[in-house]
Scaffold this active site. Structure first.
Site, PDB file in Angstrom:
ATOM      1  N   ASP A  59       9.489   2.925  -0.599  1.00 16.99           N
ATOM      2  CA  ASP A  59       8.490   3.591   0.230  1.00 16.99           C
ATOM      3  C   ASP A  59       8.734   3.222   1.692  1.00 16.99           C
ATOM      4  O   ASP A  59       8.473   2.098   2.116  1.00 16.99           O
ATOM      5  CB  ASP A  59       7.086   3.179  -0.227  1.00 16.99           C
ATOM      6  CG  ASP A  59       5.967   3.838   0.580  1.00 16.99           C
ATOM      7  OD1 ASP A  59       6.278   4.554   1.559  1.00 16.99           O
ATOM      8  OD2 ASP A  59       4.798   3.616   0.243  1.00 16.99           O
ATOM      9  N   LYS A  76       4.523   9.164   8.621  1.00 21.41           N
ATOM     10  CA  LYS A  76       4.317   8.557   9.928  1.00 21.41           C
ATOM     11  C   LYS A  76       5.310   9.050  10.999  1.00 21.41           C
ATOM     12  O   LYS A  76       5.146  10.178  11.465  1.00 21.41           O
ATOM     13  CB  LYS A  76       4.255   7.039   9.783  1.00 21.41           C
ATOM     14  CG  LYS A  76       3.047   6.645   8.889  1.00 21.41           C
ATOM     15  CD  LYS A  76       2.630   5.203   8.907  1.00 21.41           C
ATOM     16  CE  LYS A  76       1.279   5.034   8.211  1.00 21.41           C
ATOM     17  NZ  LYS A  76       1.269   4.403   6.921  1.00 21.41           N
ATOM     18  N   TYR A 102       0.859  -1.183   0.000  1.00 19.53           N
ATOM     19  CA  TYR A 102       0.000   0.000   0.000  1.00 19.53           C
ATOM     20  C   TYR A 102       0.894   1.231   0.000  1.00 19.53           C
ATOM     21  O   TYR A 102       1.858   1.316   0.764  1.00 19.53           O
ATOM     22  CB  TYR A 102      -0.897   0.005   1.247  1.00 19.53           C
ATOM     23  CG  TYR A 102      -1.768   1.235   1.364  1.00 19.53           C
ATOM     24  CD1 TYR A 102      -2.818   1.452   0.473  1.00 19.53           C
ATOM     25  CD2 TYR A 102      -1.544   2.180   2.361  1.00 19.53           C
ATOM     26  CE1 TYR A 102      -3.624   2.577   0.582  1.00 19.53           C
ATOM     27  CE2 TYR A 102      -2.354   3.305   2.482  1.00 19.53           C
ATOM     28  CZ  TYR A 102      -3.388   3.495   1.586  1.00 19.53           C
ATOM     29  OH  TYR A 102      -4.187   4.615   1.701  1.00 19.53           O
TER      30      TYR A 102
HETATM   31  C1  LIG Z   1       0.632   4.821   5.587  1.00 23.01           C
HETATM   32  C2  LIG Z   1       1.351   4.553   4.316  1.00 23.01           C
HETATM   33  C3  LIG Z   1       1.248   5.386   3.189  1.00 23.01           C
HETATM   34  C4  LIG Z   1       0.248   6.517   3.120  1.00 23.01           C
HETATM   35  O1  LIG Z   1       0.471   7.499   4.060  1.00 23.01           O
HETATM   36  P1  LIG Z   1      -0.756   8.501   4.446  1.00 23.01           P
HETATM   37  O2  LIG Z   1      -0.108   9.497   5.334  1.00 23.01           O
HETATM   38  O3  LIG Z   1      -1.769   7.636   5.123  1.00 23.01           O
HETATM   39  O4  LIG Z   1      -1.261   9.072   3.178  1.00 23.01           O
HETATM   40  C5  LIG Z   1       2.071   5.151   2.114  1.00 23.01           C
HETATM   41  N1  LIG Z   1       2.931   4.126   2.114  1.00 23.01           N
HETATM   42  C6  LIG Z   1       3.043   3.282   3.163  1.00 23.01           C
HETATM   43  C7  LIG Z   1       4.034   2.181   3.109  1.00 23.01           C
HETATM   44  C8  LIG Z   1       2.243   3.452   4.282  1.00 23.01           C
HETATM   45  O5  LIG Z   1       2.331   2.576   5.293  1.00 23.01           O
END
Ligand SMILES: *Cc1c(COP(=O)(O)O)cnc(C)c1O
Length: 440
Positions: free
Chosen positions: A237, A269, A142
Site C-alpha cells: 500500500d 494522495k 491504516y
Molecule cells: C490515506 C491512506 C489510505 C486511504 O486513502 P483515502 O483516500 O483516505 O481513502 C490508504 N492507505 C494508506 C497507507 C493511507 O495513508
C-alpha cells in the site's frame, strides 16, 4: 481567537457528525477549535479568521508541490473548461496510467477515486485471483476504512482479528489476521498455520499512520518472499508513500534496489494532485482477472475523472528530481530542528523518518530505542504532543492534529516558510516540557 472558525464549527456540528467529514480534522486528540481553511498558496494556509500557517499537513500528503501550484491549476482549468465528467474513456486517464507505470513496477493500472477504494478493490482482486479468503495486515497500518481492514489483533499470535468499530461484522474481521509490524516470527507463524487459506498480505510500504515507523532493512523483501512461497499475493500500500518518498515511492528505495516486485500496489494522495483520484495496479496476469477482462467486478462512475486525472498527471510530470531533493532538504531541516529544540527543553522524544516523511514520538517510553511497532508507538505521551501542537498553532504552524500522524512538507516550502517553523519550535518545546512536568 479563532472566532469565525468556531462559528462555522458550531454550524458544522449541527449538520454533520462531529462537524467534519473525516474524523481527525475535528481536533479531538488535541482539543480546541478546528481551523476552517479559506485558502492555500505554496507552503501557507489561511483560515477564515485571517490567520496564516505554514502547512505541515499538506492535505495529509497529496500536496507535494504545495498549494495552488500555477501549472497544476492551469492543467485543471484547461480540463474544467472542457467539461467535468463524461462517463467515457478519456486520454488523460491513459497518460496518468502510463506515468504510474513508468515510475513503478506495475504492469496494469485501474484508476479509482480514493485510497480506500484502491485497497478494497486490490483485496477483492487478490481473493478472486487466489480463490482464498484470509487477509493478513499489521497493527497500526491504516489502509482506509475497508471493513475487513478495520480489525485489530485478537488475543495471541496468528489468531483472527476483532473489529475495531461497530458496524463491521465480526465475520468480516475474522477473515483478517492482524500481526505486530516488523515481526518476522509472527509472520512466519501466521503463514505456517494458515498459509493455504491466505489470499494476500497487505502492508503500508513504510507505515506513516502510527507515526512514522519504517520497515526494518529487508522486511518488505521478506514479506514478498513469504507470500510467494505460500501462493499468497503481496499488496504494497503506497497510498501515502507513492510518488512522495521518491519518484517511485517506497518501492524505489527497497524493491527497485533489492530486486523484488509486489504483486499489487495501491496509490492515492500525491497521484491525485489534490483531487479524489487513486489507483491500484500490479502484475498483468493478476490485473487480467478484473472486469471487463476477467470475472472480478469493480467499477466507478467518477473513476478516472478528467479533472482529477489532469491534476494528478500535471503533479507527477512536475515531480522531478529537483522536487524530491527540495522536499528531502526541507524535511531534514525541520525534523532536525524539532528534535534539537525538544532536546534543549529536556523533552524525551524520538524522531523517526523515512525519506521526507517524519514524525516525533513524545515521552520517555519511546525515547530510548526505535519505535518499531504500534504497541510501542501507543505508549507515547499524547499530552506533551497536545501542548506542543497548540504552541505551534499559536505561532502559525499547522501540524497534524494527532501524535500518530506523519508530518508532510512540500517543494513550495521555501526558506521563509522553514525559518518560520524553526522560530516557533523552542517555545513549543518548552510547552511540551511543561506538560510532561505537570503530568508527572
Ligand atoms: C490515506 C491512506 C489510505 C486511504 O486513502 P483515502 O483516500 O483516505 O481513502 C490508504 N492507505 C494508506 C497507507 C493511507 O495513508
Amino acid at each position: 481567537m479563532p472566532d469565525v472558525s468556531q462559528q462555522w464549527f458550531d454550524r458544522a456540528r449541527a449538520v454533520t457528525p462531529g462537524g467534519v467529514n473525516s474524523p481527525v480534522r475535528a481536533f479531538a486528540a488535541v482539543g480546541g477549535t478546528p481551523r476552517f481553511m479559506a485558502s492555500g498558496r505554496g507552503a501557507w494556509l489561511t483560515d477564515v479568521d485571517g490567520a496564516s500557517y505554514v502547512d505541515l499537513v499538506c492535505s495529509w500528503g497529496p500536496m507535494l508541490l504545495g498549494h495552488a501550484h500555477p501549472e497544476v491549476l492551469a492543467a485543471v482549468q484547461d480540463a474544467i473548461a472542457r467539461g467535468t465528467s463524461y462517463g467515457t474513456p478519456t486520454t488523460t486517464e491513459v497518460e496518468l496510467a502510463e506515468e504510474i507505470g513508468a515510475r513503478t513496477p506495475v504492469e496494469k493500472v485501474r484508476l479509482v477515486s480514493s485510497g480506500t477504494e484502491a485497497t478494497m478493490s486490490a483485496i477483492r482482486l487478490a481473493r478472486g485471483f487466489t480463490g482464498r479468503d484470509l487477509v493478513v495486515k499489521f497493527a497500526g497500518c491504516y489502509h482506509g476504512h475497508v471493513d475487513s481492514l478495520l480489525a485489530s489483533a485478537g488475543s495471541g499470535l496468528a489468531t483472527f482479528g476483532v473489529s475495531t468499530t461497530p458496524g463491521v461484522p465480526e465475520s468480516s474481521a475474522a477473515q483478517t489476521i492482524v500481526l505486530p509490524y516488523n515481526d518476522r516470527a509472527a509472520v512466519e507463524a501466521a503463514f505456517a498455520e494458515h498459509g493455504e487459506r491466505i489470499a494476500c498480505l497487505i502492508t503500508e510500504a513504510s507505515p506513516g499512520n502510527m507515526g512514522v515507523v519504517p520497515p526494518e532493512p529487508g522486511f518488505n523483501a521478506f514479506l514478498a518472499e513469504t507470500c510467494r512461497r505460500h501462493g499468497a499475493l503481496f499488496i504494497s500500500d503506497e497510498v501515502m508513500t507513492g510518488f512522495r518518498v521518491s519518484r517511485s515511492g517506497q518501492w524505489g528505495t527497497d524493491g527497485a534496489v533489492e530486486g523484488w516486485v509486489p504483486d499489487l500496489m495501491t496509490f492515492g494522495k500525491v497521484m491525485g494532485g489534490g483531487f479524489p483520484a487513486a489507483a491500484f495496479g500490479g502484475r498483468a496476469e493478476v490485473m487480467a482477472m478484473l472486469s471487463p477482462e476477467g470475472p472480478v467486478y469493480q467499477a466507478g462512475t467518477l473513476s478516472g475523472n478528467p479533472v482529477a486525472t489532469a491534476a494528478g498527471l500535471a503533479t507527477l510530470r512536475l515531480a522531478d528530481e529537483s522536487v524530491y531533493t527540495r522536499v528531502d532538504q526541507v524535511a531534514a531541516a525541520i525534523s532536525e530542528a524539532a528534535s534539537e529544540a525538544l532536546t534543549q527543553a529536556g523533552v524525551p522524544h524520538r524522531l523517526q523518518s523515512n525519506g521526507n516523511m517524519f514524525s516525533v514520538f513524545f515521552g520517555a517510553s519511546v525515547a530510548g530505542s526505535p519505535v518499531r511497532d504500534y504497541a510501542t508507538a501507543a505508549t507515547q505521551d499524547t499530552g506533551a504532543f497536545k501542548a506542543f501542537f497548540h504552541a505551534m498553532l499559536d505561532a502559525g504552524v499547522y501540524l497534524p492534529p494527532s501524535a500518530f500522524e506523519a508530518w508532510f512538507v512540500s517543494s513550495a516550502h521555501d526558506d521563509r516558510a522553514v525559518s518560520h517553523v524553526l522560530a516557533a519550535l523552542p517555545v513549543a518545546a518548552t510547552a511540551a516540557a511543561a506538560a510532561l512536568e505537570g503530568a508527572s
